[in-house]
Write a protein that holds these residues in place. Structure first.
Motif, mmCIF file in Angstrom:
data_model
loop_
_atom_site.group_PDB
_atom_site.id
_atom_site.type_symbol
_atom_site.label_atom_id
_atom_site.label_comp_id
_atom_site.label_asym_id
_atom_site.label_seq_id
_atom_site.Cartn_x
_atom_site.Cartn_y
_atom_site.Cartn_z
ATOM 1 N N SER A 118 2.032 9.194 3.545
ATOM 2 C CA SER A 118 1.872 8.039 4.433
ATOM 3 C C SER A 118 3.202 7.399 4.822
ATOM 4 C CB SER A 118 0.994 6.977 3.761
ATOM 5 O OG SER A 118 -0.258 7.510 3.408
ATOM 6 N N LYS A 171 -2.061 -7.828 6.382
ATOM 7 C CA LYS A 171 -3.440 -8.204 6.057
ATOM 8 C C LYS A 171 -3.737 -7.984 4.578
ATOM 9 C CE LYS A 171 -5.419 -7.580 10.673
ATOM 10 N NZ LYS A 171 -6.335 -6.779 11.532
ATOM 11 N N ASP A 172 -3.103 -6.961 3.989
ATOM 12 C CA ASP A 172 -3.238 -6.758 2.537
ATOM 13 C C ASP A 172 -2.692 -7.966 1.771
ATOM 14 O OD1 ASP A 172 -4.266 -4.223 3.023
ATOM 15 O OD2 ASP A 172 -2.361 -3.194 2.666
ATOM 16 N N GLU A 224 0.991 -4.368 10.373
ATOM 17 C CA GLU A 224 -0.136 -5.297 10.417
ATOM 18 C C GLU A 224 -1.090 -5.073 9.247
ATOM 19 O OE1 GLU A 224 -3.558 -7.015 13.463
ATOM 20 O OE2 GLU A 224 -2.231 -5.394 14.101
ATOM 21 N N ALA A 225 -1.368 -3.809 8.929
ATOM 22 C CA ALA A 225 -2.258 -3.502 7.802
ATOM 23 C C ALA A 225 -1.675 -4.035 6.501
ATOM 24 C CB ALA A 225 -2.500 -2.009 7.721
ATOM 25 N N CYS A 226 -0.364 -3.864 6.306
ATOM 26 C CA CYS A 226 0.288 -4.375 5.092
ATOM 27 C C CYS A 226 0.221 -5.896 5.025
ATOM 28 C CB CYS A 226 1.750 -3.923 5.058
ATOM 29 S SG CYS A 226 1.995 -2.153 4.811
ATOM 30 N N ASP A 236 -7.574 3.412 3.365
ATOM 31 C CA ASP A 236 -7.721 3.990 4.698
ATOM 32 C C ASP A 236 -6.620 3.492 5.626
ATOM 33 O OD1 ASP A 236 -10.022 5.383 4.022
ATOM 34 O OD2 ASP A 236 -11.349 3.720 4.553
ATOM 35 N N GLY A 237 -6.205 4.352 6.553
ATOM 36 C CA GLY A 237 -5.230 3.972 7.557
ATOM 37 C C GLY A 237 -5.867 3.130 8.647
ATOM 38 N N ARG A 257 0.830 -1.204 0.000
ATOM 39 C CA ARG A 257 0.000 0.000 0.000
ATOM 40 C C ARG A 257 0.870 1.262 0.000
ATOM 41 N NH1 ARG A 257 -3.539 0.705 5.037
ATOM 42 N NH2 ARG A 257 -4.363 -1.346 4.424
ATOM 43 N N SER A 307 5.911 2.801 12.123
ATOM 44 C CA SER A 307 5.376 1.477 12.445
ATOM 45 C C SER A 307 6.481 0.424 12.335
ATOM 46 C CB SER A 307 4.224 1.120 11.508
ATOM 47 O OG SER A 307 3.769 -0.204 11.742
ATOM 48 N N HIS A 337 -1.680 3.013 8.523
ATOM 49 C CA HIS A 337 -0.736 2.424 7.580
ATOM 50 C C HIS A 337 0.405 1.784 8.375
ATOM 51 C CE1 HIS A 337 -2.976 4.324 4.396
ATOM 52 N NE2 HIS A 337 -2.862 5.485 5.012
ATOM 53 N N THR A 338 0.180 0.553 8.777
ATOM 54 C CA THR A 338 1.077 -0.144 9.695
ATOM 55 C C THR A 338 1.572 -1.450 9.099
ATOM 56 O OG1 THR A 338 -0.800 -1.303 10.690
ATOM 57 C CG2 THR A 338 -0.146 0.817 11.688
#
Length: 352
Positions: free
Chosen positions: A244, A119-120, A115-117, A109-110, A98, A251, A112-113
């Motif tokens: 971002s 999950k992507d 963990e978020a990456c 949407d944030g 992302r 992070s 932007h961590t």
């Protein structure tokens, strides 16, 4: 009354025109940035040049390469082609995280961590999977930030889907939010330089000169400028979302991968690849990693000589030697290499 009629007609025209403009302006903007309810990172497959679709040697193993901060999947293509041509049984999935590369054109949407990456990446694997086959990469290689994303991904998926091997290139294995070390400063200073450059720019050489002033190498400068895309003749913008980047970097610096490592099954081997001239590693950090390696039967570390933080650019042949060794199940390796031996052998350098 004629005047009123003309005014009403004019008003009706203007309202319709306004509605038309809003609709088309929105459409025009979405050509560059789109927002989706489910974000699937941009990606591409790399296969051996010697393999065709009907070839019985069609790849049966999959790997994934994840770039670091300010990178993109484009950075991996030269090395990826060398890997698959040497190992035609393998196909590699290259990913744009992302806010990076082609994924930057999608508004996400944030927060932007890490963990978020991760999950992507799970979403991407589910997206690519078919009814008959689930995509679960046996090998994952991550550079810097991408390394922690790889570890977090392996932590999120079921243990039976955990990778066989994870290769971490200059990924700092600890969370050090209160410590100022040179690696942190290098990246944060580079971010500030990038943010200070007014866009669009007419020449990549402008960026090159500013980066060289930071004391970084010409190779690194070339890598950074590869993230510039031409939006019109002589006008370049960044191929990542600079707004971002700071959040993602913080992070990375604050993320502690130790719980992920403890949760991995014994079958998953984690290889830390340490560039000899990396700014991340001082004596204290190196000793902490060495202690972790000695305590964990499935964690290993290796030193890559004559290279800095961007090892896949500075010394791709040294990196390729190690990766080929790992892919051969430790058969096609340098003479000194023995992953099951404790002690200094596990941190021996790669001869190039």
């Amino acid at each position: 009354s004629t005047g009123i009629c003309i005014t009403a007609t004019t008003m009706l025209y203007l309202l319709r025109r306004s509605s038309f403009l809003k609709k088309n302006l929105k459409s025009s903007h979405q050509k560059h940035t789109t927002k989706r309810s489910i974000f699937v990172p941009s990606h591409q497959w790399i296969k051996s040049d010697n393999i065709t679709e009907n070839d019985p040697k069609t790849p049966v193993q999959t790997g994934m390469l994840i770039h670091g901060m300010l990178g993109s999947r484009q950075n991996w293509i030269p090395l990826a082609r060398k890997i698959v041509n040497k190992n035609p049984q393998l196909k590699l999935l290259l990913v744009d995280l992302r806010n990076h590369g082609d994924s930057a054109s999608t508004i996400v949407d944030g927060p932007h961590t890490i963990e978020a990456c991760a999950k992507d990446i799970v979403t991407l694997c589910n997206h690519i999977s078919t009814k008959d086959r689930t995509l679960n990469p046996q090998y994952i290689c991550g550079h810097e930030l991408g390394g922690k994303v790889a570890l977090k991904y392996a932590h999120l998926v079921d243990q039976n889907l955990s990778p066989k091997q994870i290769w971490l290139i200059d990924t700092f294995p600890f969370a050090e939010p209160t410590v100022t070390y040179s690696g942190r400063e290098v990246i944060l200073n580079l971010l500030e330089v990038i943010k200070s450059i007014r866009l669009p720019i007419s020449s990549k050489s402008t960026v090159t000169s500013e980066i060289l002033k930071c004391g970084l190498t010409g190779k690194v400068s070339s890598w950074v400028t590869s993230n510039l895309k031409e939006v019109s003749k002589g006008n370049y913008i960044w191929n990542f979302n600079i707004k971002s980047m700071r959040e993602m970097m913080e992070s990375y610096l604050n993320d502690n991968p130790q719980p992920y490592l403890l949760s991995l099954p014994p079958k998953t081997h984690v290889h830390w690849l340490i560039p000899e001239n990396s700014p991340y590693w001082d004596k204290k950090s190196t000793n902490r990693l060495k202690e972790m390696v000695l305590k964990s039967p499935n964690i290993f570390s290796h030193r890559i000589p004559n290279t800095g933080h961007w090892a896949h650019i500075d010394n791709d042949e040294g990196l390729l030697t190690l990766i080929n060794c790992f892919l051969s199940n430790y058969v096609d390796c340098p003479p000194f290499f023995n992953p099951k031996t404790e002690g200094d052998v596990k941190t021996e350098s790669v001869k190039t």
